[in-house]
Design an enzyme around this catalytic site. Structure first.
Site, PDB file in Angstrom:
ATOM      1  N   GLU A 283       6.891  -4.161   1.467  1.00 34.84           N
ATOM      2  CA  GLU A 283       6.227  -4.350   0.167  1.00 34.84           C
ATOM      3  C   GLU A 283       6.372  -3.110  -0.724  1.00 34.84           C
ATOM      4  O   GLU A 283       5.380  -2.457  -1.078  1.00 34.84           O
ATOM      5  CB  GLU A 283       4.757  -4.718   0.378  1.00 34.84           C
TER       6      GLU A 283
ATOM      7  N   GLU B  80       6.531 -12.529   5.892  1.00 38.20           N
ATOM      8  CA  GLU B  80       5.070 -12.604   6.028  1.00 38.20           C
ATOM      9  C   GLU B  80       4.572 -13.802   5.252  1.00 38.20           C
ATOM     10  O   GLU B  80       4.989 -14.016   4.106  1.00 38.20           O
ATOM     11  CB  GLU B  80       4.376 -11.358   5.460  1.00 38.20           C
TER      12      GLU B  80
HETATM   13  C1  BG6 Z   1       0.653  -7.505   3.589  1.00 36.06           C
HETATM   14  C2  BG6 Z   1       0.975  -6.378   4.539  1.00 36.06           C
HETATM   15  O1  BG6 Z   1       0.240  -6.904   2.406  1.00 36.06           O
HETATM   16  O2  BG6 Z   1      -0.384  -8.371   3.893  1.00 36.06           O
HETATM   17  C3  BG6 Z   1       0.371  -6.511   5.916  1.00 36.06           C
HETATM   18  O3  BG6 Z   1       2.366  -6.151   4.623  1.00 36.06           O
HETATM   19  C4  BG6 Z   1      -1.024  -7.099   5.808  1.00 36.06           C
HETATM   20  O4  BG6 Z   1       0.413  -5.245   6.521  1.00 36.06           O
HETATM   21  C5  BG6 Z   1      -0.918  -8.492   5.192  1.00 36.06           C
HETATM   22  O5  BG6 Z   1      -1.729  -7.127   7.008  1.00 36.06           O
HETATM   23  C6  BG6 Z   1      -2.246  -9.208   5.098  1.00 36.06           C
HETATM   24  O6  BG6 Z   1      -3.156  -8.395   4.422  1.00 36.06           O
HETATM   25  P1  BG6 Z   1      -4.601  -8.079   5.015  1.00 36.06           P
HETATM   26  O7  BG6 Z   1      -5.143  -7.057   4.094  1.00 36.06           O
HETATM   27  O8  BG6 Z   1      -5.339  -9.347   4.977  1.00 36.06           O
HETATM   28  O9  BG6 Z   1      -4.368  -7.568   6.378  1.00 36.06           O
END
Ligand code: BG6
Length: 484
Positions: A183, A380
């Protein structure tokens, strides 16, 4: 073969704090405050000098959940075996920079750190799972923050490329897919964990952020070059958090605002790394915001000559935008990945206020593919939810199945649209510490980890209902979506 799998990051999963000479990273400063508003991200991301001092003086890992993670450092074999049981073709993880170079600026790597990842690769190979390795996932060594002011110092480029070269040389025969920065567009929104810049240590925050991002672009391009030279069989990609934003109305001003949000939030980063040059709209933005990027003589050529092989993205949410101050007052704020947004009346949201929008994934994939015509990789996507561990150790997470099913459907639509999509690694393979809030109870995994927000629990792993569902999806190469 389509690459089905799952993802984690070192700083949220490994633990092993200080073990085998590991240094501290920006993530080790993230505190968990049970009394703070768990939904409001800004309460968690505002890291000050005082908080860094407190964290450095803490004599245990208590209150800093990312330091303990979920003990992947010792339980990786069990975790990878469970991923294999699901049929994973690929496993995305990051290599913690501060495990290999504890301070970040050493010349020689820490062998103990490398040996840990050797073992992870051995285990993946044993199960015929392909690694997808992120070089930097919010794991900047803390020494670089305190000594150099984070990525705003140009010297960090060389530290990063040293780190990357060590990994390419050691793992060139073991890794086919690399990602430079997780990101990379987070710098503007989650500044500390992405760039290591501390707001109270800078006189011109915005200027420093974009200077840091420029250094990351150059570092990323140099890593692409190194990867192509050292490991010509491998592919290396960039990664952005896809921030999907619709105009709040069909008023032309709102349409224009959505275009600008897309340029500033998404395209800027991909344009530089995929096309190889700064887009003209950013020159205007810099001018209007009195930002001057200081470039090295060779930088433009480095960016131009070393573009990425594929684009990877995270996709969780969408939001809406307007430039009308009056309209803005009538719209409700909502949370999201890295940054807040505005509420879309057509969407429902997770318990953390992240708006769920599967069609937005198809829209995003089409938009990105149209612009760049490069292979895309969704690295993701997932739902953060509070799961319940039943007495029989089952976890009935129908909501997660439904979220993933709807997104996979739209992913398939995008493939039919002609998008070249090479893989899908939902977040997260197993429950890990939340990046944004450092909670444990915001869970994304297919595998439940018995640990609570206070750090208590057996750390035992239990497959959730989604584990068995996803196994079937992988087995049928995504065909088996309708039987659930
Ligand atoms: C993304 C990141 O922003 O979202 C991850 O690359 C992160 O590291 C994921 O865990 C989900 O976000 P969060 O804050 O709910 O863990």
């Amino acid at each position: 073969m389509f690459l089905w799998g799952g993802a984690i990051a070192a700083c949220q999963a490994e633990g092993g704090f200080g073990e085998d000479h590991k240094g501290m990273s920006v993530s080790d400063i993230s505190f968990y405050d049970p009394h703070s508003d768990r939904v409001d991200l800004s309460k968690h991301s505002n890291i000050t000098s005082e908080l860094i001092e407190q964290a450095l003086n803490a004599d245990s890992t208590k209150g800093y959940p990312k330091r303990d993670g979920v003990d992947f450092y010792h339980r990786y074999a069990e975790d990878i075996a469970l991923c294999a049981e699901m049929g994973f073709k690929v496993f995305r993880f990051s290599i913690a920079w501060s495990r290999i170079f504890p301070n970040g600026d050493e010349q020689e790597p820490n062998l103990k750190g490398l040996e840990f990842y050797d073992r992870v690769f051995d285990e993946l190979e044993k199960h015929h799972i392909e690694p997808l390795v992120t070089l930097s996932h919010f794991e900047l060594p803390l020494h670089i923050v305190n000594q150099y002011g984070g990525w705003k110092d140009r010297k960090v480029i060389e530290m990063f490329t040293n780190f990357a070269a060590v990994l390419f040389n050691r793992y060139k025969h073991r890794v086919r897919y690399w990602i430079t920065f997780n990101e990379i567009n987070a710098g503007r929104f989650a500044t500390f964990k992405s760039t290591g810049i501390v707001e109270d240590r800078t006189e011109n925050y915005l200027q420093d952020i974009y200077q840091a991002v420029h250094h990351q672009f150059v570092a990323s391009a140099l890593a692409v070059k190194l990867c192509h030279d050292i490991a010509p069989e491998s592919k290396i990609g960039c990664m952005i958090a896809r921030l999907t934003t619709y105009p709040a109305t069909c008023h032309p001003d709102d349409i224009m605002q959505a275009t600008l949000d897309d340029q500033y939030g998404n395209f800027f980063y991909m344009d530089v790394m995929v096309r190889g040059y700064y887009p003209s709209y950013m020159n205007r933005y810099f001018l209007e915001n009195s930002i001057e990027i200081i470039k090295g003589e060779e930088d433009d050529a480095i960016l131009r000559n070393n573009i990425v092989d594929f684009i990877s993205l995270s996709y969780y949410v969408s939001s809406i935008t307007t430039n009308d101050k009056e309209r803005l007052k009538s719209l409700q704020q909502t949370e999201g990945n890295l940054t807040r947004g505005l509420k879309n009346p057509y969407l429902i949201a997770s318990d953390w206020g992240w708006q769920i929008d599967p069609v937005g994934l198809r829209y995003s994939l089409n938009t990105i593919y149209d612009r760049y015509q490069k292979p895309l990789f969704i690295v993701e996507n997932g739902l953060g939810a509070e799961d319940i561990l039943e007495d029989d150790h089952k976890i009935h997470d129908a909501y997660r199945i439904s979220y993933l099913k709807e997104h996979i459907k739209q992913m398939k639509e995008a493939i039919i649209d002609g998008v070249e999509l090479i893989g899908y690694t939902p977040w997260s393979a197993l429950d890990i510490i939340s990046s944004g809030t450092s909670e444990m109870s915001k869970r994304y995994g297919f595998i439940y980890v018995d640990k609570d927000d206070e750090g208590k629990g057996t750390l035992n792993r239990y497959p959730k209902d989604s584990f068995y569902w996803y196994k079937q999806i992988i087995e049928s190469n995504g065909a088996d979506l309708h039987n659930w």
